[in-house]
Write an enzyme that holds these catalytic residues in place. Structure first.
Site, short mmCIF file in Angstrom:
data_model
loop_
_atom_site.label_atom_id
_atom_site.label_comp_id
_atom_site.label_asym_id
_atom_site.label_seq_id
_atom_site.Cartn_x
_atom_site.Cartn_y
_atom_site.Cartn_z
N SER A 1 -2.05 2.19 -17.46
CA SER A 1 -1.25 1.89 -16.27
C SER A 1 -1.11 3.08 -15.33
CB SER A 1 0.14 1.38 -16.63
OG SER A 1 0.91 2.44 -17.17
N GLY B 1 -3.32 6.62 -19.73
CA GLY B 1 -4.45 6.06 -20.46
C GLY B 1 -5.77 6.56 -19.92
N ALA B 2 -6.77 5.68 -19.97
CA ALA B 2 -8.13 6.07 -19.57
C ALA B 2 -8.20 6.56 -18.13
CB ALA B 2 -9.08 4.89 -19.77
N LYS C 1 0.84 -1.19 0.00
CA LYS C 1 0.00 0.00 0.00
C LYS C 1 0.88 1.24 0.00
CE LYS C 1 -3.52 2.32 2.84
NZ LYS C 1 -4.31 2.18 4.06
N THR D 1 -5.82 -1.04 -12.34
CA THR D 1 -4.89 -0.98 -13.46
C THR D 1 -3.67 -1.80 -13.08
OG1 THR D 1 -3.76 0.49 -15.04
CG2 THR D 1 -3.83 1.22 -12.73
N TYR D 2 -2.53 -1.52 -13.66
CA TYR D 2 -1.30 -2.20 -13.29
C TYR D 2 -0.20 -1.17 -13.10
CZ TYR D 2 -0.28 -1.69 -18.29
OH TYR D 2 -0.08 -1.19 -19.55
#
Length: 161
Positions: A66, A114-115, A50, A98-99
């Protein structure tokens, strides 16, 4: 109701269970109690890593996707490149999955790509989390690796490290 399967009823050899439950450590010979054996191999999902209060430093909607994270932060909490992450934006309540990809080491960068660049803006605080499947036997002693960031994305607290 849990059905107990005794040796006479099951006669299951350890090799057969290893194909179903890889990594399970069994003694040789037939399994005496299949229900107990399977219950001991059950896994639960616990917080693994975390990064709390990470401030977004940039965003690029044209990138393929990402979340870019300073490599030092990733190393500190045990995040691997391309690991699946769940993020919560403390500024607007958005949550997204996401990653992680490593950003330049020491940059303090947190970059929405991205999005997901539409789900936050520079200065928003994120909570970035990853989870691990852990056997119940180990879950009681499990400690996630946590860092808390302050102004300028400097580490101000850490736990489990």
């Amino acid at each position: 109701m849990r059905r107990r399967i005794g040796r006479r009823e099951s006669g299951i050899e350890p090799g057969a269970l290893h194909s179903i439950l890889p990594g399970l450590k069994l003694e040789s010979g037939p399994v005496e109690n299949l229900a107990v054996t399977i219950a001991s191999a059950m896994q639960i999902h616990l917080l693994k890593s975390k990064i709390h209060r990470a401030r977004v430093t940039a965003g690029d909607v044209n990138y393929e996707g990402s979340l870019g994270i300073d490599q030092d932060f990733m190393d500190r909490v045990g995040l691997q490149p391309y690991e699946r992450i769940l993020c919560g934006n403390m500024a607007n309540g958005e949550r997204f999955e996401t990653y992680a990809i490593p950003a330049k080491r020491g940059s303090k960068a947190i970059v929405l790509n991205g999005a997901v660049a539409h789900l936050g803006k520079r200065g928003d605080k994120l909570t970035i989390m990853s989870y691990a499947a852990v056997r119940q036997a180990k879950a009681k002693k499990w400690k996630p690796r946590v860092i808390v960031l302050g102004p300028g994305n400097k580490i101000i607290n850490e736990r489990g490290i």
